[in-house]
Design an enzyme around this catalytic site. Sequence first.
Site, mmCIF file in Angstrom:
data_model
loop_
_atom_site.group_PDB
_atom_site.id
_atom_site.type_symbol
_atom_site.label_atom_id
_atom_site.label_comp_id
_atom_site.label_asym_id
_atom_site.label_seq_id
_atom_site.Cartn_x
_atom_site.Cartn_y
_atom_site.Cartn_z
ATOM 1 N N CYS A 181 48.243 52.784 43.517
ATOM 2 C CA CYS A 181 47.401 52.289 42.422
ATOM 3 C C CYS A 181 46.304 53.282 42.046
ATOM 4 O O CYS A 181 45.854 53.322 40.897
ATOM 5 C CB CYS A 181 46.707 50.988 42.819
ATOM 6 S SG CYS A 181 47.562 49.958 43.996
ATOM 7 N N ASP A 206 45.128 45.389 47.712
ATOM 8 C CA ASP A 206 45.590 44.093 48.193
ATOM 9 C C ASP A 206 46.991 44.136 48.794
ATOM 10 O O ASP A 206 47.279 43.429 49.759
ATOM 11 C CB ASP A 206 45.555 43.082 47.048
ATOM 12 C CG ASP A 206 44.130 42.706 46.652
ATOM 13 O OD1 ASP A 206 43.196 43.343 47.177
ATOM 14 O OD2 ASP A 206 43.967 41.805 45.829
ATOM 15 N N CYS A 228 43.368 49.373 41.237
ATOM 16 C CA CYS A 228 43.788 48.227 42.034
ATOM 17 C C CYS A 228 42.873 47.035 41.797
ATOM 18 O O CYS A 228 41.688 47.184 41.510
ATOM 19 C CB CYS A 228 43.831 48.587 43.513
ATOM 20 S SG CYS A 228 44.753 47.381 44.484
ATOM 21 N N ASP A 229 43.425 45.875 41.991
ATOM 22 C CA ASP A 229 42.884 44.567 41.612
ATOM 23 C C ASP A 229 41.368 44.457 41.461
ATOM 24 O O ASP A 229 40.857 44.262 40.370
ATOM 25 C CB ASP A 229 43.345 43.524 42.635
ATOM 26 C CG ASP A 229 44.841 43.322 42.594
ATOM 27 O OD1 ASP A 229 45.519 44.007 41.820
ATOM 28 O OD2 ASP A 229 45.345 42.480 43.353
ATOM 29 N N LYS A 230 40.614 44.526 42.558
ATOM 30 C CA LYS A 230 39.179 44.222 42.487
ATOM 31 C C LYS A 230 38.370 45.354 41.888
ATOM 32 O O LYS A 230 37.226 45.159 41.484
ATOM 33 C CB LYS A 230 38.633 43.878 43.883
ATOM 34 C CG LYS A 230 39.396 42.797 44.597
ATOM 35 C CD LYS A 230 39.598 41.562 43.750
ATOM 36 C CE LYS A 230 40.613 40.621 44.348
ATOM 37 N NZ LYS A 230 41.987 41.140 44.401
ATOM 38 N N GLU A 239 43.799 36.170 49.748
ATOM 39 C CA GLU A 239 44.992 35.819 49.000
ATOM 40 C C GLU A 239 46.097 35.433 49.976
ATOM 41 O O GLU A 239 46.142 35.922 51.101
ATOM 42 C CB GLU A 239 45.473 36.994 48.148
ATOM 43 C CG GLU A 239 44.545 37.316 46.997
ATOM 44 C CD GLU A 239 45.063 38.445 46.132
ATOM 45 O OE1 GLU A 239 46.057 39.087 46.515
ATOM 46 O OE2 GLU A 239 44.471 38.694 45.075
ATOM 47 N N SER A 298 47.490 35.811 45.076
ATOM 48 C CA SER A 298 47.768 37.030 44.333
ATOM 49 C C SER A 298 48.270 36.656 42.944
ATOM 50 O O SER A 298 48.874 35.599 42.740
ATOM 51 C CB SER A 298 48.844 37.836 45.065
ATOM 52 O OG SER A 298 49.371 38.834 44.231
#
Length: 573
Positions: free
Chosen positions: A55, A87, A128-130, A450, A476
């Site tokens: 990512c 994650d 990536c996600d956060k 998650e 997720s």
Amino acid sequence: MTQKFDKSRLPSRHVSVGPERAPHRSYYYAMGLTEEDIARPFVGVVSAGNDSAPCNTTLDAQADIARRGVEEGGGMPRRFNTITVTDGIAMGHQGMKSSLVSREVIADSVELSVRGHCYDALVTFAGCDKSLPGMMMAMLRLNVPSIFVYGGSILPGRFHDKDVTVVDVFEMVGQHAAGNCPLKELTALEKVACPGHGACGGQFTANTMACVGEAIGLSLPNSNMTPAPYKSREEIAVAAGRQVMTLLENNLRPRDICTRSAFENAARVVAATGGSTNAALHLPAMANECGIEFDLFDVAEIFKSTPYIADLKPGGRYVAKDMHEAGGVYMAMKTLLDGGFIDPEPMTVTGKTLGENIDEITWNPDQKVFYEVSRPITPTGGVVGLRGSLAPEGAIVKVAGMDRLQFSGPARVFDCEEDAFSAVEKRDIAEGCVIVIRYEGPKGGPGMREMLATTAALYGQGMGEKVALITDGRFSGATRGFCIGHVGPEAADGGPIALVEDGDTITIDAVAGTIDLDVDSAILDERRKVWRPRTNDYQAGALWRYAQGVGPAYQGAVTHPGAKAERHVYADI
């Protein structure tokens, strides 16, 4: 190029202008800057690049390319980095407790670096996600002219002549545990599921928040869905660097862009694309940075009336590459605007309104990813808010791709994810039950983990549609099935979820938007008298500190009061 910028009104004057700043300037000369360079506005170019996961592996290179655009626009780029927690690697073990906490650390670290070095503008790169909401939260908190750039998604893997993502690997783990898949098949899939650089390809959290970046106006139009390996990402990086200088020249700031209507537009796009339930955490957290009241219930109300129009994984067929080729986020927003679901008035980083940007898009009737709002996949959104006696502060479920929208059954209670996953692995879960995983909330976890490892294993065993799962943790964006997260108040605060016992009937109705514990109130009162708060294992360090200050999930699980309590805005120092 620098004469159009009056540095006497910019934050960087505190480190670069006047005789008293000679010591500060000496540091810049040490890095090879000239007197003319130091006279330019200082632009923070922030990268979440690292070797933790694909990512993030291209972000540093993209950020370095953005320098060129900043310089062309008359600015002086100053690159720095922040952390990420990925994650897909943190999933299914104690490391996932660090994930949501990292959002706050990312926002805080960007804030501190910008404050400490007095940067005048920002271009941020995340993968990536956060890291996506973390960067956007920092931009809104600091309120200097800013542009957000997503590093791009991964291309789909190919296995047995089908496109696959990492979720297929998680689900095959469940198939293997159930004895339905030989180990050599699992090994073969894991080696091809993720073929290179970029974030997870489905409409999971990273791509959901990348869509939010464009829908809310903080990213350049149709920039974020371009896959990470594509050469055109370099053009996007340069354009972002150049455009941020135009924003600085015109003093167009993130809070001018992210109005209440802009947040509503973003929530519409999340629902319409079947996006991640995590958006219901991140949008309220971003709104908190602007002083805008926008909680889970506001998000859920918008979800309730938004058609689901994007055939994207995990509920659908396509991935981000396909979305890009179909015309990107703006193609989805074009039909939403035509149907009256988008407010065209909010400003964007182009200096034009969202509606003006959409006007430049031509609807492509040949693409297969997006349906017109007149004939949606389903008439209401891919994500639904719930409220009831089990969740007075709300909960959320992703219904995209689901056939069954009501569920009632006996509770099977676990006090942590590991115990639930162990029961799933042993096939010790009965059809028709409601799995309850508690003490996994923001405070109780701490960190609100998650549950993808557990939900994917259930799906891999063929149990995904035969049980429901509720938690005060979260899921997720890749989770599918009847999985309800963000249940509040959380168990650590003595919410109703803390009082559930094995065998209690829980009823969920994603059409009516309800989630109820069918137990007499007198019985719950007796249970409450003997309930005692639990002490988790994290009594020192960052997770302990997070647990002390984190607020409820329905308000975004934030750790500070936000713009409502501000005495000054950084951009005006």
